[in-house]
Structure formats: structure tokens, C-alpha cells
Design an enzyme around this catalytic site. Structure first.
Site, PDB file in Angstrom:
ATOM      1  N   THR A 157       0.831  -1.208   0.000  1.00  0.00           N
ATOM      2  CA  THR A 157       0.000   0.000   0.000  1.00  0.00           C
ATOM      3  C   THR A 157       0.863   1.254   0.000  1.00  0.00           C
ATOM      4  OG1 THR A 157      -1.743  -1.171   1.202  1.00  0.00           O
ATOM      5  CG2 THR A 157      -1.809   1.236   1.290  1.00  0.00           C
ATOM      6  N   ILE A 338     -30.983  -2.085   0.430  1.00  0.00           N
ATOM      7  CA  ILE A 338     -31.964  -1.033   0.715  1.00  0.00           C
ATOM      8  C   ILE A 338     -32.073  -0.090  -0.491  1.00  0.00           C
ATOM      9  CG2 ILE A 338     -32.391   1.029   2.148  1.00  0.00           C
ATOM     10  CD1 ILE A 338     -31.169  -0.633   4.521  1.00  0.00           C
ATOM     11  N   GLU A 364      -4.032  -6.238   6.422  1.00  0.00           N
ATOM     12  CA  GLU A 364      -3.568  -6.227   7.820  1.00  0.00           C
ATOM     13  C   GLU A 364      -4.031  -7.485   8.576  1.00  0.00           C
ATOM     14  OE1 GLU A 364      -3.063  -2.536   9.854  1.00  0.00           O
ATOM     15  OE2 GLU A 364      -2.891  -1.397   8.005  1.00  0.00           O
TER      16      GLU A 364
HETATM   17  N1  COS Z   1       3.590  -8.890  19.424  1.00  0.00           N
HETATM   18  C1  COS Z   1       4.881  -9.221  19.717  1.00  0.00           C
HETATM   19  N2  COS Z   1       5.419 -10.402  19.366  1.00  0.00           N
HETATM   20  C2  COS Z   1       4.654 -11.284  18.712  1.00  0.00           C
HETATM   21  C3  COS Z   1       3.306 -10.992  18.364  1.00  0.00           C
HETATM   22  C4  COS Z   1       2.786  -9.739  18.758  1.00  0.00           C
HETATM   23  N3  COS Z   1       1.527  -9.402  18.466  1.00  0.00           N
HETATM   24  N4  COS Z   1       2.794 -12.053  17.703  1.00  0.00           N
HETATM   25  C5  COS Z   1       3.764 -12.983  17.632  1.00  0.00           C
HETATM   26  N5  COS Z   1       4.879 -12.508  18.235  1.00  0.00           N
HETATM   27  C6  COS Z   1       6.160 -13.223  18.428  1.00  0.00           C
HETATM   28  C7  COS Z   1       5.910 -14.540  19.130  1.00  0.00           C
HETATM   29  O1  COS Z   1       5.890 -14.369  20.520  1.00  0.00           O
HETATM   30  C8  COS Z   1       7.073 -15.379  18.649  1.00  0.00           C
HETATM   31  O2  COS Z   1       8.208 -15.051  19.426  1.00  0.00           O
HETATM   32  P1  COS Z   1       9.152 -16.227  20.030  1.00  0.00           P
HETATM   33  O3  COS Z   1       9.662 -16.977  18.824  1.00  0.00           O
HETATM   34  O4  COS Z   1      10.228 -15.469  20.740  1.00  0.00           O
HETATM   35  O5  COS Z   1       8.291 -17.042  20.906  1.00  0.00           O
HETATM   36  C9  COS Z   1       7.312 -14.884  17.233  1.00  0.00           C
HETATM   37  O6  COS Z   1       6.723 -13.572  17.165  1.00  0.00           O
HETATM   38  C10 COS Z   1       6.695 -15.778  16.203  1.00  0.00           C
HETATM   39  O7  COS Z   1       5.319 -15.857  16.492  1.00  0.00           O
HETATM   40  P2  COS Z   1       4.401 -17.051  16.015  1.00  0.00           P
HETATM   41  O8  COS Z   1       5.083 -18.357  16.328  1.00  0.00           O
HETATM   42  O9  COS Z   1       3.040 -16.845  16.558  1.00  0.00           O
HETATM   43  O10 COS Z   1       4.440 -16.845  14.429  1.00  0.00           O
HETATM   44  P3  COS Z   1       3.731 -17.638  13.252  1.00  0.00           P
HETATM   45  O11 COS Z   1       4.704 -17.772  12.159  1.00  0.00           O
HETATM   46  O12 COS Z   1       3.066 -18.869  13.751  1.00  0.00           O
HETATM   47  O13 COS Z   1       2.595 -16.629  12.669  1.00  0.00           O
HETATM   48  C11 COS Z   1       0.768 -15.111  12.478  1.00  0.00           C
HETATM   49  C12 COS Z   1       1.849 -15.757  13.354  1.00  0.00           C
HETATM   50  C13 COS Z   1       0.026 -16.106  11.585  1.00  0.00           C
HETATM   51  C14 COS Z   1      -0.197 -14.508  13.457  1.00  0.00           C
HETATM   52  C15 COS Z   1       1.446 -14.020  11.618  1.00  0.00           C
HETATM   53  O14 COS Z   1       2.237 -14.588  10.596  1.00  0.00           O
HETATM   54  C16 COS Z   1       0.469 -13.049  10.980  1.00  0.00           C
HETATM   55  O15 COS Z   1      -0.013 -12.127  11.620  1.00  0.00           O
HETATM   56  N6  COS Z   1       0.151 -13.241   9.678  1.00  0.00           N
HETATM   57  C17 COS Z   1      -0.628 -12.284   8.966  1.00  0.00           C
HETATM   58  C18 COS Z   1       0.238 -11.260   8.344  1.00  0.00           C
HETATM   59  C19 COS Z   1      -0.546 -10.070   7.964  1.00  0.00           C
HETATM   60  O16 COS Z   1      -1.340  -9.517   8.705  1.00  0.00           O
HETATM   61  N7  COS Z   1      -0.318  -9.636   6.740  1.00  0.00           N
HETATM   62  C20 COS Z   1      -0.997  -8.502   6.258  1.00  0.00           C
HETATM   63  C21 COS Z   1      -0.095  -7.737   5.400  1.00  0.00           C
HETATM   64  S1  COS Z   1       0.666  -6.459   6.186  1.00  0.00           S
HETATM   65  S2  COS Z   1      -0.592  -5.009   5.749  1.00  0.00           S
END
Ligand code: COS
Length: 383
Positions: A157, A338, A364
Site C-alpha cells: 500500500t 436497501i 492487515e
Molecule cells: N507482538 C509481539 N510479538 C509477537 C506478536 C505480537 N503481536 N505475535 C507474535 N509474536 C512473536 C511470538 O511471541 C514469537 O516469538 P518467540 O519466537 O520469541 O516465541 C514470534 O513472534 C513468532 O510468532 P508465532 O510463532 O506466533 O508466528 P507464526 O509464524 O506462527 O505466525 C501469524 C503468526 C500467523 C499470526 C502471523 O504470521 C500473521 O499475523 N500473519 C498475517 C500477516 C498479515 O497480517 N499480513 C498482512 C499484510 S501487512 S498489511
């Protein structure tokens, strides 16, 4: 937290007037030309809209989250393209620096972002990595006094307008998973950075996305956010926690606009000898929309207050994004209904909004990613 109700009311009144008198009358032109007129961008700068959430020390308005969501409710009454232009500077395009940047990075970039002299963008998504953000493949390998970036980012974006990008890339070629991801500030004119062609989207004309490509792009070591490798994924997740709450507020504002339009139409449009607003089946659609909107607004305000109080609102932000964006989709659908046939033609704003708001359930973090975050946090805290 609202620091000073009187100051906030003045700000919200001036934004509501700007939305009513300047943005809404120009919506159709933006949709037709796919461009926001420079004069309007200048007026947005003058109102301070590019620096809403940037700390005062760096030239921003330093709004609390509760104050920011009130502003988002107002702004989102106009076409989402307007909010999108200022959205990255206040959200995903600046918050990596605000939350985890070094003092030098903050001092160098935030004042320009706050003034709207620079546009920021957030480069996480890639052709092969969307919801599974931790699997991203772009590399940033240290070579002397620079990191060399290679890879490409997708659907970014404001990339066509951006002056700087927050880029998530792998600094460790061996480690898999998110622990090898670092975040960088990359300036647009860095050799080796190029842009793809502007994406042709379903809606939100006037707001642009495109690919960002890195080919042996040398980024000085001082551009590593926070000066630390391996914490870029966490920076991205923290940025998204805030971004998701902001988008939920935008969903509330957009749904309010559509419902206002639908109510006005239902009062004007007559069938069977009376305004269609008198019919109970139309009233049901109005009432269901109002009820869900009220619920979403309350959720957003509650989560914003909790964040201001220092609580970790990762779960609540996802709850808000999930509920508010799905609510917005249902309200859009009812508001087209509507309007009847009029809702399917481009003469009415609701046809455009129906397409514009579809994105809220996707970017997001999709609704499914919000469900996953909520459930995982629940399970983690129950163990
Ligand atoms: N704040 C701080 N740290 C975070 C966090 C948050 N909200 N969420 C996760 N973390 C940390 C975790 O604690 C973990 O740390 P440790 O390895 O030290 O334990 C690390 O980040 C990895 O987290 P996790 O294992 O949960 O990661 P995953 O790969 O399983 O994925 C999701 C997590 C699916 C939630 C993530 O990839 C995601 O949000 N995907 C969507 C992406 C998105 O929104 N894209 C939109 C485009 S950007 S506009």
C-alpha cells in the site's frame, strides 16, 4: 484515554467539516481519475493528518489510541482512499520506527513522516508469503557496512507514492522461521530498488499498491530498525496489533457512512405509496446494521482504552478487526439492498463503498488470521 476533551472535540469538528465539505464532494473525482488532487493532499497536511500518531517530540499530534480511533471514525465517513493515503504514515509505515527504532532513526524520519513530506510504506507480504508472514524469503545479507537486499514484496500500500519502506527480510541465510527476520528502513531512491506496475484493484481507486523489487539493493547498516537483527518479525507483529485496531475503527466509520446514506435513501424513496423506510423488512436491515455498528464501536473504544492503559491488546485488536470488518461487509450488503437497483449503479456512493470495504476483511491480516490469533492467544494463556 482522552487527554483533553475540549481539544479533541475541536480536532474532531474540524475533521468532520473537512470530510463533509472537501472530501465527500471530491470522492467521485478520485474514483474517476484514480488520483487524490494535490490541493486536497496539501489540506490534509495542513490539518496534521499525516502525523496523528507520531510523538510530539518528532512533530506529530501524539494522539492516544482512543483519540486516534475517534479520528478514524470521522475520516472513514469519506471514501477509504483518503484515509489510506494518511494511514500508512500514522500506522504501518511509521510505527516500526516509533515502536522499535533507534533515537537517530526517529529523529531523521519521523518529523518528515509527521509533516507529510515523506510517505511511508510497510513491505511484509511477498508473492509466496501472505498470511504465513514468517515464511518470507527476501534476504538481507551483511556485506561490509551494508545489508544487500534481494527479493520482492507484493500488494504494498502506497508503494507508488512512498519515499521510505519498512522492509522485513531474512538476515540469517540458514535459520528458518521468524527468528531470522529483521526490519529495515529503505529509502525509495536506493539503487537496486524498483517498483512494479500499479495493481488494478476491485475498489479503493485513488489508493495504490504495487510490487517492490530488491536486486542487490545495498542498505547501510544504520537502517536496521533498532540496530538489532532477528527481531523484525516481532516489530511487524507489534505494528500490526495497532494497525488492526485502527482498521477496525475505519470499518466503523465506513459502515456509519453507508448506513446514513441508506437511511436517507429509505426516507426519500417511495414505493406502494410510502417511503420504503416505513416497511418493516427495510427497518429490520436498518436495525440490524445499527446494532452491529454499535457493538463494533464499543469494542474498538474499549480495546483502544486498554491499549492506552498499557495492556497487551493483541487479542482484543484481532477481535475488533475480525468483528468490525465482517460487520462492515454485512452492513455494505444490506445498504446496497436497501438502495435496490440504485445500489447497483455507480451514481450512488454505496456501490463504490461496497467494493471499497471488501478489502477490510483481507488486509492487515485476513479474518481467518484474526481467528487464529485470538484462539492461539486464548489457548496459550489457558495452559
Ligand atoms: N507482538 C509481539 N510479538 C509477537 C506478536 C505480537 N503481536 N505475535 C507474535 N509474536 C512473536 C511470538 O511471541 C514469537 O516469538 P518467540 O519466537 O520469541 O516465541 C514470534 O513472534 C513468532 O510468532 P508465532 O510463532 O506466533 O508466528 P507464526 O509464524 O506462527 O505466525 C501469524 C503468526 C500467523 C499470526 C502471523 O504470521 C500473521 O499475523 N500473519 C498475517 C500477516 C498479515 O497480517 N499480513 C498482512 C499484510 S501487512 S498489511
Amino acid at each position: 484515554m482522552i487527554r483533553d476533551q475540549e481539544t479533541l472535540t475541536l480536532l474532531l469538528d474540524s475533521i468532520a467539516r473537512f470530510v463533509r465539505e472537501r472530501l465527500i464532494p471530491n470522492e467521485q473525482e478520485v474514483a474517476d481519475t484514480d488520483r487524490i488532487p494535490a490541493q486536497l493532499v496539501a489540506e490534509m497536511r495542513d490539518l496534521g493528518l499525516f502525523g496523528l500518531s507520531i510523538p510530539e517530540a518528532y512533530g506529530g499530534l501524539a494522539l492516544t489510541m482512543e483519540e486516534e480511533v475517534h479520528v478514524a471514525f470521522e475520516l472513514a465517513h469519506a471514501s477509504p482512499a483518503f484515509r489510506s493515503l494518511i494511514g500508512t504514515n500514522n500506522g504501518i509505515g511509521s510505527q516500526g520506527i516509533v515502536i522499535d527504532g533507534t533515537e537517530a532513526q526517529k529523529r531523521h524520519y519521523l518529523p518528515k513522516l509527521a509533516a507529510g513530506q515523506m510517505i511511508g510504506a510497510f513491505a511484509l507480504t511477498e508473492p509466496g508469503s501472505g498470511s504465513d508472514a514468517g515464511s518470507l524469503k527476501t534476504t538481507a545479507l551483511l556485506d561490509g557496512d551494508a545489508y544487500v537486499l534481494n527479493g520482492s514484496k507484493r500488494y504494498i500500500t502506497n508503494a507508488p507514492e512512498a519515499d521510505i519502506f519498512t522492509v522485513m527480510a531474512r538476515t540469517d541465510p540458514v535459520l528458518t522461521g521468524s527468528a531470522a527476520i529483521s526490519a529495515f528502513i529503505v529509502e525509495r531512491d536506493t539503487p537496486g530498488l524498483s517498483l512494479g506496475k500499479i495493481d488494478r484493484k476491485m475498489g479503493q481507486r485513488g489508493a495504490h499498491t504495487c510490487d517492490v523489487i530488491f536486486e542487490d539493493c545495498r542498505v547501510p547498516v544504520g537502517q536496521l530498525i533498532g540496530g538489532r537483527e532477528g527481531v523484525g518479525f516481532k516489530t511487524a507483529m507489534k505494528v500490526l496489533d495497532k494497525g488492526r485496531l485502527h482498521i477496525a475503527a475505519v470499518c466503523v466509520g465506513a459502515a456509519e457512512r453507508m448506513l446514513d446514506d441508506a437511511l436517507r435513501y429509505a426516507l426519500e424513496r417511495e414505493q406502494f405509496g410510502q417511503p420504503i423506510a416505513e416497511f418493516q423488512l427495510v427497518q429490520a436491515m436498518l436495525a440490524d446494521s445499527k446494532t452491529e455498528l454499535y457493538a463494533a464501536r464499543c469494542m474498538v473504544l474499549d480495546a483502544a482504552r486498554r491499549r492506552d492503559a498499557g495492556e497487551d491488546v493483541s487479542t482484543e485488536a484481532s477481535c475488533c478487526k475480525l468483528f468490525a470488518s465482517e460487520m462492515c461487509g454485512r452492513v455494505a450488503d444490506r445498504c446496497v439492498q436497501i438502495h435496490g437497483g440504485a445500489g447497483y449503479v455507480a451514481d450512488y456512493a454505496v456501490e463504490r463503498f461496497y467494493r471499497d470495504v471488501r478489502l477490510f476483511r483481507i488486509y492487515e491480516g485476513t479474518s481467518q488470521i484474526q481467528q487464529l490469533v485470538i484462539a492461539r492467544n486464548m489457548i496459550r494463556s489457558a495452559r
